[in-house]
Design a protein around this motif. Structure first.
Motif, mmCIF file in Angstrom:
data_model
loop_
_atom_site.group_PDB
_atom_site.id
_atom_site.type_symbol
_atom_site.label_atom_id
_atom_site.label_comp_id
_atom_site.label_asym_id
_atom_site.label_seq_id
_atom_site.Cartn_x
_atom_site.Cartn_y
_atom_site.Cartn_z
ATOM 1 N N CYS A 30 -28.728 20.602 -11.570
ATOM 2 C CA CYS A 30 -29.006 19.527 -10.616
ATOM 3 C C CYS A 30 -27.992 18.409 -10.772
ATOM 4 O O CYS A 30 -27.444 17.906 -9.790
ATOM 5 C CB CYS A 30 -30.425 18.986 -10.821
ATOM 6 S SG CYS A 30 -30.770 17.449 -9.924
ATOM 7 N N HIS A 31 -27.709 18.050 -12.017
ATOM 8 C CA HIS A 31 -26.804 16.929 -12.280
ATOM 9 C C HIS A 31 -25.375 17.227 -11.817
ATOM 10 O O HIS A 31 -24.742 16.369 -11.185
ATOM 11 C CB HIS A 31 -26.799 16.588 -13.776
ATOM 12 C CG HIS A 31 -28.122 16.123 -14.290
ATOM 13 N ND1 HIS A 31 -28.352 15.884 -15.627
ATOM 14 C CD2 HIS A 31 -29.288 15.866 -13.658
ATOM 15 C CE1 HIS A 31 -29.606 15.487 -15.789
ATOM 16 N NE2 HIS A 31 -30.194 15.489 -14.613
ATOM 17 N N ASN A 83 -32.131 23.571 -12.782
ATOM 18 C CA ASN A 83 -32.919 22.779 -11.844
ATOM 19 C C ASN A 83 -32.260 22.781 -10.478
ATOM 20 O O ASN A 83 -31.043 22.662 -10.376
ATOM 21 C CB ASN A 83 -32.998 21.322 -12.326
ATOM 22 C CG ASN A 83 -33.520 21.197 -13.742
ATOM 23 O OD1 ASN A 83 -34.595 21.675 -14.050
ATOM 24 N ND2 ASN A 83 -32.739 20.556 -14.616
ATOM 25 N N GLU A 138 -36.405 22.490 -15.977
ATOM 26 C CA GLU A 138 -37.014 21.152 -16.066
ATOM 27 C C GLU A 138 -37.533 20.728 -14.692
ATOM 28 O O GLU A 138 -37.397 19.587 -14.290
ATOM 29 C CB GLU A 138 -36.000 20.112 -16.528
ATOM 30 C CG GLU A 138 -35.406 20.314 -17.894
ATOM 31 C CD GLU A 138 -34.366 19.255 -18.183
ATOM 32 O OE1 GLU A 138 -34.454 18.627 -19.246
ATOM 33 O OE2 GLU A 138 -33.471 19.032 -17.341
ATOM 34 N N THR A 139 -38.099 21.669 -13.992
ATOM 35 C CA THR A 139 -38.568 21.413 -12.628
ATOM 36 C C THR A 139 -39.926 20.716 -12.666
ATOM 37 O O THR A 139 -40.624 20.743 -13.683
ATOM 38 C CB THR A 139 -38.665 22.739 -11.854
ATOM 39 O OG1 THR A 139 -39.417 23.676 -12.628
ATOM 40 C CG2 THR A 139 -37.291 23.306 -11.587
ATOM 41 N N ASP A 190 -26.408 20.713 -16.785
ATOM 42 C CA ASP A 190 -27.604 20.606 -15.948
ATOM 43 C C ASP A 190 -27.191 20.873 -14.501
ATOM 44 O O ASP A 190 -26.355 20.157 -13.953
ATOM 45 C CB ASP A 190 -28.221 19.207 -16.082
ATOM 46 C CG ASP A 190 -29.528 19.068 -15.319
ATOM 47 O OD1 ASP A 190 -29.539 19.310 -14.097
ATOM 48 O OD2 ASP A 190 -30.546 18.718 -15.946
ATOM 49 N N HIS A 216 -29.611 23.495 -18.357
ATOM 50 C CA HIS A 216 -30.825 23.087 -17.663
ATOM 51 C C HIS A 216 -30.759 23.644 -16.239
ATOM 52 O O HIS A 216 -29.813 23.337 -15.506
ATOM 53 C CB HIS A 216 -30.938 21.564 -17.617
ATOM 54 C CG HIS A 216 -31.288 20.949 -18.931
ATOM 55 N ND1 HIS A 216 -31.096 19.614 -19.206
ATOM 56 C CD2 HIS A 216 -31.846 21.487 -20.049
ATOM 57 C CE1 HIS A 216 -31.510 19.351 -20.442
ATOM 58 N NE2 HIS A 216 -31.964 20.483 -20.971
ATOM 59 N N HIS A 256 -34.806 16.362 -9.615
ATOM 60 C CA HIS A 256 -34.953 17.802 -9.765
ATOM 61 C C HIS A 256 -35.912 18.376 -8.723
ATOM 62 O O HIS A 256 -36.874 17.726 -8.332
ATOM 63 C CB HIS A 256 -35.481 18.139 -11.156
ATOM 64 C CG HIS A 256 -34.581 17.723 -12.263
ATOM 65 N ND1 HIS A 256 -34.824 18.035 -13.590
ATOM 66 C CD2 HIS A 256 -33.411 17.023 -12.268
ATOM 67 C CE1 HIS A 256 -33.864 17.539 -14.346
ATOM 68 N NE2 HIS A 256 -33.000 16.909 -13.568
ATOM 69 N N ASP A 294 -30.199 11.780 -9.395
ATOM 70 C CA ASP A 294 -30.808 12.749 -10.309
ATOM 71 C C ASP A 294 -32.269 12.976 -9.917
ATOM 72 O O ASP A 294 -33.157 12.248 -10.367
ATOM 73 C CB ASP A 294 -30.698 12.211 -11.738
ATOM 74 C CG ASP A 294 -31.376 13.102 -12.772
ATOM 75 O OD1 ASP A 294 -31.868 14.173 -12.393
ATOM 76 O OD2 ASP A 294 -31.407 12.718 -13.954
ATOM 77 N N SER A 319 -31.841 20.787 -6.773
ATOM 78 C CA SER A 319 -31.614 19.362 -6.523
ATOM 79 C C SER A 319 -32.289 18.906 -5.230
ATOM 80 O O SER A 319 -32.067 19.494 -4.166
ATOM 81 C CB SER A 319 -30.108 19.081 -6.436
ATOM 82 O OG SER A 319 -29.862 17.736 -6.089
#
Length: 283
Positions: free
Chosen positions: A182-183, A219, A262-263, A180, A217, A232, A230, A221
């Protein structure tokens, strides 16, 4: 031009087959779903008609589908109630995936504020081992560990956490990984330059192995590098910025890997994000 599997997380409100309508609305050829209400532990059994209509529309539209496990599940828990509920929910979800011909179930590894990281990793592996034993007839469903931001006491914000879980399960080939963006960014992995992005991917390959990668994923951040938060953001609207997503969209190592947005927002907003990503693809 390489085959790119790109789409968004879609709703199943009103029935599983409605996921296909959302895929059409967003021009997705890959989607992610919850197979049930993710805010509840239990779910009514899937009936034949629902399974059949979902599989028919997926086949007709040529969709690649991955599923995400409920966020209620915490495989790092040592609380017996939560642990039992989590194992049972994961087993049930794997069986649902098998009925729906979904090959990958994505989940956050887990957390435990009462244990050290190493102890939590061992607890996750213990619970996963039980899940694998209980779903041997569903061996074609991959159990996909998602990289995390490190918020709270989450495990998975380091590649080393993920590979340790895999090692404790003796390299079981049902175990996969979902990156992911963003993660990993919130966890401190910078991917904003081509050099930094390639370093992350090379390190991932060396530590875990790209052969374990089952999904990405995509996304942006809302929070800065290394924030461990976390949150998104839409593509190009966060601290990662657009360049990194161009690297992903043109990375031949990701051929055939579902790239899932997953925005925040509706189908219209997701389609905007997907159109931006498609516009980055070089012929």
């Amino acid at each position: 031009m390489m085959k790119i599997l790109l789409g968004t997380h879609v709703s199943i409100a009103g029935g599983l087959a409605n996921a296909c309508l959302h895929a059409q609305n967003t021009a997705s050829n890959a989607i992610q779903i919850f197979t049930k209400n993710q805010l509840q532990w239990s779910a009514k059994e899937l009936d034949f008609n629902e399974i059949d209509s979902f599989k028919r529309c997926v086949l007709k539209d040529g969709l690649t589908v991955v599923a995400h496990l409920s966020y209620l599940v915490n495989l790092g828990s040592t609380d017996e109630f939560v642990r039992e509920k989590s194992v049972a929910a994961a087993v049930n979800e794997i069986k649902r995936c098998r009925l729906l011909d979904i090959k990958s179930l994505i989940f956050h590894p887990g957390s435990n504020k009462h244990l050290t990281e190493d102890e939590t990793i061992r607890q996750i592996a213990l619970n996963l081992n039980e899940i694998i034993k209980q779903t041997e007839e569903s061996e074609d469903v991959n159990l996909v560990l998602e990289t995390t931001a490190g918020q709270g006491n989450q495990i998975g914000y380091k590649s080393e956490h993920i590979v340790r879980i895999i090692e404790l399960l003796e390299g079981n080939m049902r175990l996969g990984v979902c990156i992911d963006t963003c993660h990993i960014f919130a966890a401190g992995y910078d991917i904003r330059t081509l050099q930094a992005y390639n370093k992350y991917m090379d390190d991932f390959d060396n530590i875990i192995g790209l052969d374990r990668l089952r999904a990405v994923h995509i996304n942006d951040s809302l929070k800065p590098l290394g924030s461990n938060v976390d949150r998104h953001a839409s593509i190009g609207k966060g601290y990662i910025g657009q360049d990194a997503f161009g690297f992903i969209m043109n990375d031949k190592r990701l051929k055939g890997i579902p790239l899932i947005v997953e925005t925040p927002g509706s189908d219209n907003e997701h389609k905007i994000d997907l159109d931006i990503l498609k516009g980055m693809i070089r012929e």
